[in-house]
Design a protein around this motif. Structure first.
Motif, PDB file in Angstrom:
ATOM      1  N   ASP A  39      -0.413   2.561 -12.125  1.00 47.71           N
ATOM      2  CA  ASP A  39      -1.270   3.551 -12.774  1.00 47.71           C
ATOM      3  C   ASP A  39      -1.906   4.496 -11.768  1.00 47.71           C
ATOM      4  OD1 ASP A  39      -0.706   2.713 -15.294  1.00 47.71           O
ATOM      5  OD2 ASP A  39      -2.544   1.598 -15.619  1.00 47.71           O
ATOM      6  N   ALA A  40      -2.335   3.959 -10.623  1.00 52.81           N
ATOM      7  CA  ALA A  40      -2.961   4.807  -9.609  1.00 52.81           C
ATOM      8  C   ALA A  40      -1.941   5.782  -9.020  1.00 52.81           C
ATOM      9  CB  ALA A  40      -3.578   3.953  -8.508  1.00 52.81           C
ATOM     10  N   GLU A  41      -0.745   5.322  -8.770  1.00 46.22           N
ATOM     11  CA  GLU A  41       0.281   6.190  -8.193  1.00 46.22           C
ATOM     12  C   GLU A  41       0.714   7.259  -9.200  1.00 46.22           C
ATOM     13  OE1 GLU A  41       3.199   3.378  -6.972  1.00 46.22           O
ATOM     14  OE2 GLU A  41       2.164   2.903  -5.085  1.00 46.22           O
ATOM     15  N   TRP A  42       0.790   6.878 -10.482  1.00 42.69           N
ATOM     16  CA  TRP A  42       1.107   7.869 -11.517  1.00 42.69           C
ATOM     17  C   TRP A  42       0.035   8.949 -11.547  1.00 42.69           C
ATOM     18  CZ3 TRP A  42      -1.458  10.002 -15.551  1.00 42.69           C
ATOM     19  CH2 TRP A  42      -0.708  10.801 -16.439  1.00 42.69           C
ATOM     20  N   GLY A  62      -5.625  10.195  -1.399  1.00 41.09           N
ATOM     21  CA  GLY A  62      -5.518   8.897  -0.738  1.00 41.09           C
ATOM     22  C   GLY A  62      -5.921   7.793  -1.697  1.00 41.09           C
ATOM     23  N   ILE A  63      -5.139   6.709  -1.740  1.00 39.62           N
ATOM     24  CA  ILE A  63      -5.368   5.618  -2.694  1.00 39.62           C
ATOM     25  C   ILE A  63      -5.698   4.331  -1.943  1.00 39.62           C
ATOM     26  CG2 ILE A  63      -4.405   4.283  -4.608  1.00 39.62           C
ATOM     27  CD1 ILE A  63      -2.324   6.489  -4.975  1.00 39.62           C
ATOM     28  N   ALA A  64      -6.699   3.603  -2.441  1.00 40.39           N
ATOM     29  CA  ALA A  64      -6.992   2.254  -1.949  1.00 40.39           C
ATOM     30  C   ALA A  64      -7.290   1.367  -3.147  1.00 40.39           C
ATOM     31  CB  ALA A  64      -8.174   2.263  -0.984  1.00 40.39           C
ATOM     32  N   PHE A  65      -6.915   0.086  -3.055  1.00 39.09           N
ATOM     33  CA  PHE A  65      -7.089  -0.850  -4.164  1.00 39.09           C
ATOM     34  C   PHE A  65      -8.146  -1.893  -3.817  1.00 39.09           C
ATOM     35  CE2 PHE A  65      -2.628   0.573  -4.546  1.00 39.09           C
ATOM     36  CZ  PHE A  65      -2.710   1.159  -5.802  1.00 39.09           C
ATOM     37  N   GLY A  66      -8.995  -2.184  -4.822  1.00 44.68           N
ATOM     38  CA  GLY A  66      -9.994  -3.232  -4.635  1.00 44.68           C
ATOM     39  C   GLY A  66      -9.540  -4.500  -5.331  1.00 44.68           C
ATOM     40  N   PRO A  67      -9.899  -5.653  -4.780  1.00 49.77           N
ATOM     41  CA  PRO A  67     -10.644  -5.824  -3.531  1.00 49.77           C
ATOM     42  C   PRO A  67      -9.753  -6.010  -2.296  1.00 49.77           C
ATOM     43  CG  PRO A  67     -10.519  -7.909  -4.668  1.00 49.77           C
ATOM     44  CD  PRO A  67      -9.764  -6.926  -5.527  1.00 49.77           C
ATOM     45  N   GLN A  68      -8.415  -5.905  -2.438  1.00 54.09           N
ATOM     46  CA  GLN A  68      -7.559  -6.222  -1.291  1.00 54.09           C
ATOM     47  C   GLN A  68      -7.748  -5.281  -0.118  1.00 54.09           C
ATOM     48  OE1 GLN A  68      -6.527  -5.334  -4.385  1.00 54.09           O
ATOM     49  NE2 GLN A  68      -4.432  -4.508  -4.384  1.00 54.09           N
ATOM     50  N   HIS A  69      -8.150  -4.033  -0.378  1.00 53.34           N
ATOM     51  CA  HIS A  69      -8.384  -3.092   0.717  1.00 53.34           C
ATOM     52  C   HIS A  69      -9.859  -2.968   1.059  1.00 53.34           C
ATOM     53  CE1 HIS A  69      -4.363  -1.033  -0.520  1.00 53.34           C
ATOM     54  NE2 HIS A  69      -4.173  -2.084   0.267  1.00 53.34           N
ATOM     55  N   ASP A 119       0.850  14.221   6.705  1.00 44.63           N
ATOM     56  CA  ASP A 119       2.248  14.293   6.283  1.00 44.63           C
ATOM     57  C   ASP A 119       2.590  15.578   5.547  1.00 44.63           C
ATOM     58  OD1 ASP A 119       2.594  11.849   7.456  1.00 44.63           O
ATOM     59  OD2 ASP A 119       2.569  10.700   5.591  1.00 44.63           O
ATOM     60  N   GLY A 120       1.727  16.557   5.637  1.00 40.90           N
ATOM     61  CA  GLY A 120       2.077  17.860   5.090  1.00 40.90           C
ATOM     62  C   GLY A 120       1.191  18.361   3.972  1.00 40.90           C
ATOM     63  N   ARG A 121       0.240  17.546   3.527  1.00 40.84           N
ATOM     64  CA  ARG A 121      -0.676  17.926   2.441  1.00 40.84           C
ATOM     65  C   ARG A 121       0.083  18.122   1.130  1.00 40.84           C
ATOM     66  NH1 ARG A 121      -4.422  22.636   4.851  1.00 40.84           N
ATOM     67  NH2 ARG A 121      -2.453  23.764   4.739  1.00 40.84           N
ATOM     68  N   GLY A 122      -0.664  18.249   0.038  1.00 38.78           N
ATOM     69  CA  GLY A 122      -0.027  18.384  -1.264  1.00 38.78           C
ATOM     70  C   GLY A 122       0.788  17.166  -1.641  1.00 38.78           C
ATOM     71  N   CYS A 123       0.300  15.965  -1.259  1.00 38.43           N
ATOM     72  CA  CYS A 123       1.010  14.725  -1.560  1.00 38.43           C
ATOM     73  C   CYS A 123      -0.020  13.597  -1.625  1.00 38.43           C
ATOM     74  CB  CYS A 123       2.065  14.412  -0.496  1.00 38.43           C
ATOM     75  SG  CYS A 123       1.401  14.166   1.172  1.00 38.43           S
ATOM     76  N   PHE A 124       0.418  12.394  -1.934  1.00 43.60           N
ATOM     77  CA  PHE A 124      -0.506  11.260  -1.929  1.00 43.60           C
ATOM     78  C   PHE A 124       0.062  10.152  -1.063  1.00 43.60           C
ATOM     79  CE2 PHE A 124       2.373   9.945  -5.343  1.00 43.60           C
ATOM     80  CZ  PHE A 124       2.477   8.564  -5.161  1.00 43.60           C
ATOM     81  N   ARG A 125      -0.832   9.349  -0.520  1.00 44.89           N
ATOM     82  CA  ARG A 125      -0.459   8.185   0.268  1.00 44.89           C
ATOM     83  C   ARG A 125      -1.348   7.008  -0.129  1.00 44.89           C
ATOM     84  NH1 ARG A 125       3.196  10.872   0.754  1.00 44.89           N
ATOM     85  NH2 ARG A 125       4.255  11.666   2.614  1.00 44.89           N
ATOM     86  N   THR A 126      -0.754   5.820  -0.111  1.00 41.30           N
ATOM     87  CA  THR A 126      -1.481   4.592  -0.428  1.00 41.30           C
ATOM     88  C   THR A 126      -1.793   3.854   0.868  1.00 41.30           C
ATOM     89  OG1 THR A 126      -0.359   4.418  -2.562  1.00 41.30           O
ATOM     90  CG2 THR A 126      -1.398   2.417  -1.697  1.00 41.30           C
TER      91      THR A 126
END
Length: 581
Positions: free
Chosen positions: A242-245, A272-279, A300-307
């Protein structure tokens, strides 16, 4: 204060525990006891907005509609549309309680009800006190909203963001393992804000907030964290999917231009994505993880997402080590210059541009777009910039006299007011003629302290130095600068050159730049010429100078001796045949 606000205060605390607190659970035994004995009209609904518990007195009033499993629409039809529906959607989305008028019977005085979100779904308290003061009630709602929402965008504010993140991470009984934090940063917002003014910047932030709202799903809550930084918290969702979507939807939502005062503004979003509580089991820890992931997206070039992943921490540590190494790079002779030729069609070398390189002894070559921003933010560009200009001028003194040397200036070199003295000292010590030097600036130089920086450029111009405006066409106020300063050269950014042969829009833009510049008596250089087709097109359109790997890549000092211009096959001598000479 109206007593249902007092009841709401009790309900907010009904589920408290030693480790923290969460929103009220409809299964709380104390809550069940309260519902049996309260004189107020209280009901609770699950995530599908179906009735789970209610005060007995409300059942007496509503009759057959008050049965477990009935939808909130059956019990309160007025919530289906209009202002009451908007209030309901706002409560479920933002988590901030509000009151609304419920017209349950036509032509009768409406009831007032307080709507609030619970960990299970929704709670509703009807007013049983007919002597309540609506003004007092409205003022309470207004103050509550102001305390928890950003005035400009209407999103929840930083205070509410921190509270909500703490609530989720401390909720040991809830689905916190399915929570996610998405940090969102607008790409190129500062350029818009600085060049078009804060009014346009504020409008852009409002439109950005609307785009963020437009992709949120149930269980998502959005916040304006600071400046052009936003955040979304997901709770109880299917992670990581869901977060990546959502992150991809956010990036896509910002691909279309923002139209403000008939000006299309291209401002993307990095996530930027982080998950609780593992991160992170604490809010600061989770926020740091999301920030690191956001930095990776920018890198990495902007206009993108990273986890976030643990290897990113290592990269961050390496970056800090790199910053420390950069401070010693000059002393250790790790910095050096390469030179890329500037060609006047069809095949005349008019000069070279000096390009800074860093060969780290352990890592190898570090890209300029990595270490130059470090040097700027760490206050090293004054020293490095002076070294670059002096080395480039000394090298140019070994060339035939007509050849020029082009050197890029950083905005950081304009701070402090010593740039003109530095340039004059180098000219004097090296013995080079000023008109053989071309200093390249970007529009960023003129974004701040415009008057001072224009004075600096005018002084350099008086010395006889040529001034070039680099990356032309990629910013917002370039035309204004052409009016305020007599630039010698415009450099068309390679963004417009790469698709030049096949893209009609790029062709139209380049033709317009050439026509504009030549009408003002300004020379034009095209950067990033990679193919013969691009070179042919530019020559035919009368471009004054070409630069790019097709004609000659950046090369070492030793390679300069053997350099000759790459011939353009079957190109006739076009000297003087272009549309502008």
């Amino acid at each position: 204060m109206h007593r249902f606000w007092n009841l709401f205060g009790y309900l907010k605390g009904a589920g408290k525990s030693g480790a923290g607190h969460h929103e009220p659970s409809v299964n709380d035994s104390r809550l069940a006891n309260l519902l049996e004995n309260t004189a107020d009209l209280v009901s609770f609904y699950d995530g599908d907005l179906r009735l789970t518990q209610f005060a007995a007195r409300l059942g007496d009033i509503r009759g057959s509609a008050m049965v477990a499993g009935a939808s909130v629409w059956e019990i309160y039809p007025a919530l289906a549309d209009g202002e009451s529906r908007e209030a309901l959607d706002r409560v479920l989305r933002d988590g901030v309680p509000c009151t609304t008028a419920l017209h349950l019977v036509p032509n009768r005085k409406p009831l007032r009800a307080l709507l609030f979100r619970t960990s299970d779904g929704l709670g509703i308290i009807e007013s049983a006190d007919m002597h309540a003061k609506p003004v007092e009630e409205a003022e309470h709602v207004k103050l509550l909203h102001q305390a928890t929402h950003d005035v400009l965008t209407g999103l929840q504010n930083r205070r509410r963001f921190s509270e909500r993140l703490d609530e989720i991470l401390s909720d040991a009984n809830g689905p916190r393992e399915r929570s996610a934090l998405l940090q969102i940063d607008l790409d190129d917002f500062k350029s818009v804000n600085d060049t078009l003014g804060h009014g346009t910047g504020d409008t852009l932030l409002q439109l950005a907030a609307n785009r963020i709202r437009g992709v949120l799903q149930d269980g998502d809550s959005a916040y304006r964290y600071a400046g052009d930084e936003f955040a979304v918290i997901q709770y109880g969702k299917g992670q990581p999917g869901d977060a990546e979507w959502l992150a991809e939807a956010l990036v896509d939502a910002f691909k279309a231009p923002f139209i403000i005062n008939d000006i299309p503004l291209f401002v993307g979003a990095s996530v930027g994505i982080a998950f609780g509580p593992q991160h992170g089991t604490e809010s600061e820890e989770l926020m740091k993880a999301a920030d690191i992931a956001l930095y990776a997206a920018k890198r990495d070039g902007r206009g993108c997402f990273r986890t976030f992943n643990r290897s990113m921490m290592l990269l961050l540590e390496q970056r800090e080590n790199l910053r420390r190494s950069l401070r010693m790079a000059l002393e250790r002779d790790e910095l050096y210059l390469e030179y890329q030729p500037l060609i006047r069609p069809p095949a005349t070398i008019v000069g070279f541009e000096a390009l800074l390189r860093w060969n780290h002894p352990e890592i190898g070559l570090i890209p300029p777009n990595v270490f130059i921003p470090m040097a700027e933010t760490d206050g090293l560009m004054d020293e490095i910039g002076r070294w670059v200009l002096e080395q480039a001028c000394r090298q140019a003194m070994t060339w035939p006299s007509p050849l020029t040397i082009a050197v890029n200036l950083s905005p950081a070199q304009f701070l402090g007011g010593s740039l003109t003295d530095t340039v004059a000292q180098i000219i004097d010590s090296v013995g080079i003629r000023a008109d053989r030097i071309e200093l390249e600036i970007t529009e960023t130089v003129l974004l701040e302290q415009t008057v001072d920086n224009l004075d600096t450029l005018n002084t350099l111009n008086v010395l006889g130095i040529r001034i070039s405006l680099d990356d032309f066409g990629t910013h917002y106020s370039s035309l204004g600068y052409l009016k305020n300063f007599p630039f010698d050269t415009l450099k068309i950014d390679q963004y417009f050159i790469k698709d030049l042969v096949t893209d009609q829009k790029s062709q139209t833009i380049v033709r317009s730049i050439l026509s504009l510049a030549h009408g003002l008596g300004i020379s034009v250089t095209a950067e990033g010429v990679e193919t013969e087709g691009q070179a042919r097109w530019l020559i035919d359109e009368g471009c004054d100078c070409l630069q790019g790997n097709f004609l000659g890549a950046a090369m070492s000092v030793s390679a300069l001796r053997d350099y000759t211009v790459r011939p353009l096959q079957e190109v006739h001598d076009l000297e003087g045949q272009g549309r502008h000479k």
